[in-house]
Write an enzyme that holds these catalytic residues in place. Sequence first.
Site, PDB file in Angstrom:
ATOM      1  N   CYS A  52      46.759  39.763  31.633  1.00  0.00           N
ATOM      2  CA  CYS A  52      48.062  39.986  32.246  1.00  0.00           C
ATOM      3  C   CYS A  52      48.673  41.233  31.601  1.00  0.00           C
ATOM      4  O   CYS A  52      48.730  41.327  30.366  1.00  0.00           O
ATOM      5  CB  CYS A  52      48.966  38.775  32.020  1.00  0.00           C
ATOM      6  SG  CYS A  52      50.680  39.061  32.530  1.00  0.00           S
ATOM      7  N   ASP A  59      43.703  36.176  32.339  1.00  0.00           N
ATOM      8  CA  ASP A  59      43.734  35.723  33.722  1.00  0.00           C
ATOM      9  C   ASP A  59      42.287  35.530  34.161  1.00  0.00           C
ATOM     10  O   ASP A  59      41.392  36.274  33.749  1.00  0.00           O
ATOM     11  CB  ASP A  59      44.390  36.768  34.632  1.00  0.00           C
ATOM     12  CG  ASP A  59      45.894  36.818  34.460  1.00  0.00           C
ATOM     13  OD1 ASP A  59      46.502  35.751  34.286  1.00  0.00           O
ATOM     14  OD2 ASP A  59      46.454  37.921  34.513  1.00  0.00           O
ATOM     15  N   VAL A  74      23.886  48.457  44.658  1.00  0.00           N
ATOM     16  CA  VAL A  74      24.427  48.524  43.304  1.00  0.00           C
ATOM     17  C   VAL A  74      23.397  47.894  42.362  1.00  0.00           C
ATOM     18  O   VAL A  74      22.765  46.891  42.690  1.00  0.00           O
ATOM     19  CB  VAL A  74      25.799  47.840  43.179  1.00  0.00           C
ATOM     20  CG1 VAL A  74      25.717  46.336  43.380  1.00  0.00           C
ATOM     21  CG2 VAL A  74      26.460  48.170  41.836  1.00  0.00           C
ATOM     22  N   GLU A  75      23.192  48.515  41.223  1.00  0.00           N
ATOM     23  CA  GLU A  75      22.279  47.967  40.219  1.00  0.00           C
ATOM     24  C   GLU A  75      23.031  46.844  39.517  1.00  0.00           C
ATOM     25  O   GLU A  75      24.138  47.042  39.026  1.00  0.00           O
ATOM     26  CB  GLU A  75      21.847  49.071  39.246  1.00  0.00           C
ATOM     27  CG  GLU A  75      20.698  48.694  38.349  1.00  0.00           C
ATOM     28  CD  GLU A  75      21.116  47.784  37.213  1.00  0.00           C
ATOM     29  OE1 GLU A  75      20.491  46.707  37.065  1.00  0.00           O
ATOM     30  OE2 GLU A  75      22.076  48.135  36.498  1.00  0.00           O
ATOM     31  N   SER A  76      22.459  45.651  39.490  1.00  0.00           N
ATOM     32  CA  SER A  76      23.205  44.447  39.099  1.00  0.00           C
ATOM     33  C   SER A  76      23.624  44.424  37.634  1.00  0.00           C
ATOM     34  O   SER A  76      24.688  43.899  37.312  1.00  0.00           O
ATOM     35  CB  SER A  76      22.420  43.190  39.456  1.00  0.00           C
ATOM     36  OG  SER A  76      21.187  43.158  38.785  1.00  0.00           O
ATOM     37  N   HIS A  93      46.611  41.142  39.333  1.00  0.00           N
ATOM     38  CA  HIS A  93      45.471  40.638  40.115  1.00  0.00           C
ATOM     39  C   HIS A  93      45.082  41.593  41.239  1.00  0.00           C
ATOM     40  O   HIS A  93      43.901  41.877  41.445  1.00  0.00           O
ATOM     41  CB  HIS A  93      45.804  39.278  40.735  1.00  0.00           C
ATOM     42  CG  HIS A  93      46.119  38.203  39.753  1.00  0.00           C
ATOM     43  ND1 HIS A  93      45.708  38.197  38.442  1.00  0.00           N
ATOM     44  CD2 HIS A  93      46.806  37.051  39.924  1.00  0.00           C
ATOM     45  CE1 HIS A  93      46.127  37.104  37.850  1.00  0.00           C
ATOM     46  NE2 HIS A  93      46.810  36.394  38.720  1.00  0.00           N
ATOM     47  N   GLU A  94      46.078  42.057  41.963  1.00  0.00           N
ATOM     48  CA  GLU A  94      45.817  42.927  43.097  1.00  0.00           C
ATOM     49  C   GLU A  94      45.135  44.225  42.654  1.00  0.00           C
ATOM     50  O   GLU A  94      44.202  44.706  43.302  1.00  0.00           O
ATOM     51  CB  GLU A  94      47.134  43.252  43.831  1.00  0.00           C
ATOM     52  CG  GLU A  94      47.834  42.035  44.406  1.00  0.00           C
ATOM     53  CD  GLU A  94      48.771  41.312  43.422  1.00  0.00           C
ATOM     54  OE1 GLU A  94      49.536  40.440  43.899  1.00  0.00           O
ATOM     55  OE2 GLU A  94      48.749  41.595  42.208  1.00  0.00           O
TER      56      GLU A  94
END
EC number: 1.7.1.13
Length: 154
Positions: A52, A59, A74-76, A93-94
């Site tokens: 936060c 969070d 994407v390479e994991s 969060h957004e």
Amino acid sequence: MSGTDVSGLTQLGTSVEQPASPEEAVLERVPSGHSGQDYVVRFTAPEFTSLCPMTGQPDFAHIVIDYVPGDWLVESKSLKLFLTSFRNHGSFHEDCTMKVATRLVDLLEPRWLRIGAYWYPRGGIPIDVFWQTGAPPEGVWIPDQGVAPYRGRG
């Protein structure tokens, strides 16, 4: 071993320090071996953590990323390191959700991408954040993300 060119990767197969921030994290990509075919790739991060920005308290979110690749995947391992780099990152969060989404879109230029970030309650209110690049390609099966809305004890 597949014919995927991994010669440009810097993290896969090596010991890598955890990035200190999302800005320092290196996201890497590999060529899609199925360019021209539409299919969905899903990554699920059920234990995503950030801080936060006001209190510094942790969070938690369950994040689901679906995308239809273009020329890149994407390479994991790099994705895992990128996602865990948020552990010490203070942001709403957004902002966290959109930072993940836009970094992936900028890197991969996918045919379609959506993110569902199901955040656990802060101050008694769960905040869920959803975004996608537009309509998915016609004819692609897009499964439900399978994360139930927050119900508390009810």
